[in-house]
Design a protein around this motif. Structure first.
Motif, PDB file in Angstrom:
ATOM      1  N   GLN A   1      -2.855  13.632  17.656  1.00  0.00           N
ATOM      2  CA  GLN A   1      -3.052  14.304  16.365  1.00  0.00           C
ATOM      3  C   GLN A   1      -2.436  13.448  15.266  1.00  0.00           C
ATOM      4  OE1 GLN A   1      -4.476  17.542  15.702  1.00  0.00           O
ATOM      5  NE2 GLN A   1      -5.304  17.284  17.750  1.00  0.00           N
ATOM      6  N   PHE A   2      -3.180  13.233  14.194  1.00  0.00           N
ATOM      7  CA  PHE A   2      -2.743  12.382  13.091  1.00  0.00           C
ATOM      8  C   PHE A   2      -1.583  13.008  12.331  1.00  0.00           C
ATOM      9  CE2 PHE A   2      -3.132   9.370   9.722  1.00  0.00           C
ATOM     10  CZ  PHE A   2      -3.068  10.063   8.527  1.00  0.00           C
ATOM     11  N   ILE A   3      -0.526  12.200  12.090  1.00  0.00           N
ATOM     12  CA  ILE A   3       0.624  12.682  11.315  1.00  0.00           C
ATOM     13  C   ILE A   3       0.644  12.017   9.940  1.00  0.00           C
ATOM     14  CG2 ILE A   3       3.100  13.089  11.276  1.00  0.00           C
ATOM     15  CD1 ILE A   3       3.202  12.518  14.263  1.00  0.00           C
ATOM     16  N   PHE A   4       0.690  10.678   9.919  1.00  0.00           N
ATOM     17  CA  PHE A   4       0.781   9.922   8.663  1.00  0.00           C
ATOM     18  C   PHE A   4       0.010   8.618   8.783  1.00  0.00           C
ATOM     19  CE2 PHE A   4       3.894  12.103   6.185  1.00  0.00           C
ATOM     20  CZ  PHE A   4       4.877  12.574   7.037  1.00  0.00           C
ATOM     21  N   GLN A   5      -0.393   8.093   7.617  1.00  0.00           N
ATOM     22  CA  GLN A   5      -0.825   6.709   7.516  1.00  0.00           C
ATOM     23  C   GLN A   5      -0.158   6.079   6.305  1.00  0.00           C
ATOM     24  OE1 GLN A   5      -4.957   5.310   6.423  1.00  0.00           O
ATOM     25  NE2 GLN A   5      -4.855   4.374   8.453  1.00  0.00           N
TER      26      GLN A   5
END
Lengths: 114, 112
Positions: free
Chosen positions: B44-48
């Motif tokens: 699951q994406f948290i930050f970029q």
């Protein structure tokens, strides 16, 4: 409805079989489609990358994207025991602000039996 | 060539503690992303981050924060740990306009 749906399996096949792995998605903005392989307790390893619709082949692996059906597939020919892993589909859309987050399926656990 | 590296490999913490995870991208990659992978689920994406600026944030509480340094390495911080934060934390790097992201081995966090 989840953005990306993937049957978690498990899938068990004999060595040499052709394996078909699939994902469906709901977000029509997705343009980039990837398949990752993840061995137990390791990070995902990029296998295939496809932009928009079409087919792409790399050795024993073929990736297909059908944007009209919102359906992507990965085929593995002449499967080997070393292909035993979890296969994750992932996709992304160019978002405002430039973010390129990947949205993953749950992964399909594949076992290739000698 | 060195791939994405992450440290530590494993970590055990107790509820309420804070944790810092570290990531070094592939040489030449300026974008770093963080993902959380709970057992049996996809990441699951948290930050970029790109060029030290946050470019995207996933649906995670404010207890999660990150930063990117001038050498493009990155840290992920999680405060007030909960049992549900137990997961594999993955870092991925990519070229500035690269949609393909390359993952590190991950940091396995266990919260007791």
């Amino acid at each position: 409805q989840k953005e990306v749906e993937q049957d978690p399996g498990p899938l068990s096949v004999p060595e040499g079989a052709i394996v078909s792995l699939n994902c469906t998605y709901s977000n029509s903005a997705f343009q980039y489609f990837m398949w990752y392989r993840q061995y137990s307790r390791k990070g995902p390893e990029l296998l295939m990358y496809t932009y928009s619709s079409g087919n792409k082949e790399d050795g024993r692996f073929t990736a297909q994207v059908d944007k009209s059906s919102k359906y992507i597939s990965l085929f593995i020919r002449d499967s080997q025991p070393s292909d035993s892993a979890t296969y994750l589909c992932a996709m992304s859309a160019q978002e405002s602000g430039g973010s390129e987050k990947l949205v993953f399926g749950k992964g399909t656990k594949l076992t290739v039996n000698p | 060539d060195a791939g994405v590296t992450q440290s530590p490999t494993h970590l055990i913490k107790t509820r309420g503690q804070q944790v810092t995870l570290r990531c070094s991208p592939i040489s030449g990659h300026k974008s770093v992303s963080w993902y959380q992978q709970v057992l049996g689920q996809g990441p699951q994406f948290i930050f970029q981050y790109y060029e030290k600026e946050e470019r995207g944030r996933g649906n995670f509480p404010d207890r999660f924060s990150a930063r990117q340094f001038p050498n493009y390495s990155s840290e992920l911080n999680v405060n007030a740990l909960l049992l549900g934060d137990s997961a594999l934390y993955l870092c991925a790097s990519s070229l500035p306009r690269g949609e393909t992201q390359y993952f590190g081995p991950g940091t396995r966090l266990l919260v007791l």
